[in-house]
Design a protein around this motif. Structure first.
Motif, PDB file in Angstrom:
ATOM      1  N   ARG A   1      36.788  30.555  46.824  1.00 36.17           N
ATOM      2  CA  ARG A   1      35.521  30.115  46.246  1.00 36.17           C
ATOM      3  C   ARG A   1      35.655  28.756  45.570  1.00 36.17           C
ATOM      4  NH1 ARG A   1      37.054  33.800  41.913  1.00 36.17           N
ATOM      5  NH2 ARG A   1      36.742  32.786  39.891  1.00 36.17           N
TER       6      ARG A   1
ATOM      7  N   GLU B   1      44.272  38.170  53.185  1.00 37.21           N
ATOM      8  CA  GLU B   1      42.943  38.761  53.358  1.00 37.21           C
ATOM      9  C   GLU B   1      42.737  39.978  52.461  1.00 37.21           C
ATOM     10  OE1 GLU B   1      40.182  40.786  56.882  1.00 37.21           O
ATOM     11  OE2 GLU B   1      41.913  39.533  57.420  1.00 37.21           O
ATOM     12  N   GLY B   2      41.628  39.918  51.705  1.00 30.66           N
ATOM     13  CA  GLY B   2      41.266  41.026  50.827  1.00 30.66           C
ATOM     14  C   GLY B   2      42.117  41.164  49.583  1.00 30.66           C
TER      15      GLY B   2
ATOM     16  N   ASP C   1      36.011  37.929  47.045  1.00 27.53           N
ATOM     17  CA  ASP C   1      34.811  38.762  46.936  1.00 27.53           C
ATOM     18  C   ASP C   1      34.911  39.904  47.943  1.00 27.53           C
ATOM     19  OD1 ASP C   1      31.992  39.638  47.647  1.00 27.53           O
ATOM     20  OD2 ASP C   1      31.553  38.239  46.019  1.00 27.53           O
ATOM     21  N   ILE C   2      34.504  41.086  47.508  1.00 26.24           N
ATOM     22  CA  ILE C   2      34.620  42.260  48.384  1.00 26.24           C
ATOM     23  C   ILE C   2      33.815  42.095  49.670  1.00 26.24           C
ATOM     24  CG2 ILE C   2      32.681  43.500  47.326  1.00 26.24           C
ATOM     25  CD1 ILE C   2      34.377  46.075  47.653  1.00 26.24           C
ATOM     26  N   ASN C   3      32.741  41.297  49.613  1.00 30.36           N
ATOM     27  CA  ASN C   3      31.906  41.066  50.793  1.00 30.36           C
ATOM     28  C   ASN C   3      32.422  39.925  51.674  1.00 30.36           C
ATOM     29  OD1 ASN C   3      29.931  43.081  50.131  1.00 30.36           O
ATOM     30  ND2 ASN C   3      29.144  41.676  48.561  1.00 30.36           N
ATOM     31  N   GLU C   4      33.350  39.133  51.153  1.00 31.42           N
ATOM     32  CA  GLU C   4      33.926  38.016  51.914  1.00 31.42           C
ATOM     33  C   GLU C   4      35.440  38.012  51.697  1.00 31.42           C
ATOM     34  OE1 GLU C   4      31.591  34.725  50.303  1.00 31.42           O
ATOM     35  OE2 GLU C   4      30.468  34.655  52.181  1.00 31.42           O
ATOM     36  N   PRO C   5      36.140  38.981  52.263  1.00 30.13           N
ATOM     37  CA  PRO C   5      37.580  39.146  51.984  1.00 30.13           C
ATOM     38  C   PRO C   5      38.458  38.022  52.517  1.00 30.13           C
ATOM     39  CG  PRO C   5      36.873  40.626  53.741  1.00 30.13           C
ATOM     40  CD  PRO C   5      35.626  40.014  53.185  1.00 30.13           C
TER      41      PRO C   5
ATOM     42  N   HIS D   1      37.574  34.744  52.290  1.00 30.72           N
ATOM     43  CA  HIS D   1      37.110  33.485  51.699  1.00 30.72           C
ATOM     44  C   HIS D   1      37.594  33.328  50.268  1.00 30.72           C
ATOM     45  CE1 HIS D   1      33.422  32.810  54.555  1.00 30.72           C
ATOM     46  NE2 HIS D   1      34.591  32.857  55.173  1.00 30.72           N
TER      47      HIS D   1
END
Length: 299
Positions: free
Chosen positions: A92, A142-143, A84-88, A90
């Motif tokens: 899910r 990451e990302g 997710d762009i808001n949680e690079p 993480h």
């Protein structure tokens, strides 16, 4: 020592089964007055809990959990996904619960009923809020790339306390889950899961396989409250239809401090005395599950 289960027919007479069908609520009240339940259990007695591990060969991880006749199979499929762009940092966890007529006639043919969607979201929130899984452990780059854990929890038989069965099946499936090794494809620069049959050297593997850490095991326990005062542990589906107030308690296995959560929707109020009794029964299930897992091999 196991509690002696009384004979309902002997206690209520020859017409007990007829009354059970034609006057279910009155039959239930008669059982309560005799200090027993429809299936003969004492009020605070739960049904047998059983678990089987990795019985689904096509899944990355799986478990089957039975609570009495209630049965749920949870299967895990791992996928590579974009974070997710808001949680690079993480990954899910997605949970789908299936409640079909196969498990109970009260369920419809819809793939995603309201009850199933709510149960899936509740299970996801319970597992993540308990800290059992850290989504940061699912980050690969990451990302760019992260693991997505897709869980299908299929109810094969709904005889009450399905929520408990779903959460326990998912947790048992996550226990011992291995995140596969990854290789980088030269042609596309993309990551690919390494199959067991792939003959790759250590140099060709970009990320080695690793176990998903579990930082705790949430243990749920459902209860019903009849007439505002009679607490019933692990209600059956027959009892759930007759009980106006139900709630779920969740504790943690091997927690240093007792941390117990309560989830309740609608119905009457629940007194502190009732909650105290419920928490003590929950602790009994936590000990039981601990013994069951200690004697099982999740691999």
């Amino acid at each position: 020592m196991a509690a002696v289960v009384p004979d309902v027919k002997a206690s209520l007479g020859e017409n007990a089964e007829i009354s059970r069908v034609l006057q279910p609520l009155e039959h239930f009240r008669k059982c309560i007055r005799k200090n027993m339940r429809i299936d003969g259990r004492p009020f605070l007695s739960s049904r047998e809990l059983k678990a089987g591990f990795n019985e689904v060969s096509t899944a990355h991880g799986s478990a089957t959990v039975n609570i009495g006749k209630t049965c749920v199979v949870a299967g895990i499929k791992l996928e590579l996904s974009d974070p997710d762009i808001n949680e690079p940092t993480h990954g899910r966890v997605d949970i789908d619960v299936q409640l079909r007529p196969l498990c109970s006639q009260r369920h419809g043919f819809s793939a995603y009923s309201e009850e199933a969607l709510a149960m899936g979201e509740f299970s996801r929130k319970t597992i993540l809020s308990s800290g059992a899984v850290d989504l940061a452990d699912l980050c690969i780059e990451e990302g760019k790339t992260a693991w997505a854990i897709k869980v299908d929890a299929i109810c094969l038989d709904d005889d009450g306390s399905v929520t408990d069965c779903v959460i326990l099946a998912i947790i048992c499936a996550l226990r011992g889950l291995q995140l596969p090794a990854l290789e980088r494809l030269e042609a596309t620069n993309e990551l690919r899961m390494v199959n067991v049959s792939d003959d790759l050297s250590e140099k060709e593997i970009k990320y080695p396989a690793k176990a998903l850490p579990l930082y705790g095991i949430p243990v749920p326990m459902s209860f019903g409250l009849f007439d505002g005062a009679v607490l019933l542990a692990d209600p059956t589906s027959e009892e759930e239809k007759l009980i106006p107030t139900t709630f779920v308690t969740v504790g943690m296995l091997n927690a240093e401090v007792d941390k117990i959560s309560l989830y309740k929707q609608g119905g009457g109020t629940v007194s502190l005395r009732v909650l105290k009794d419920a928490f003590e029964i929950l602790k009994r299930r936590i000990r039981l599950l601990g013994a069951l897992l200690a004697n099982s091999d999740p691999s």
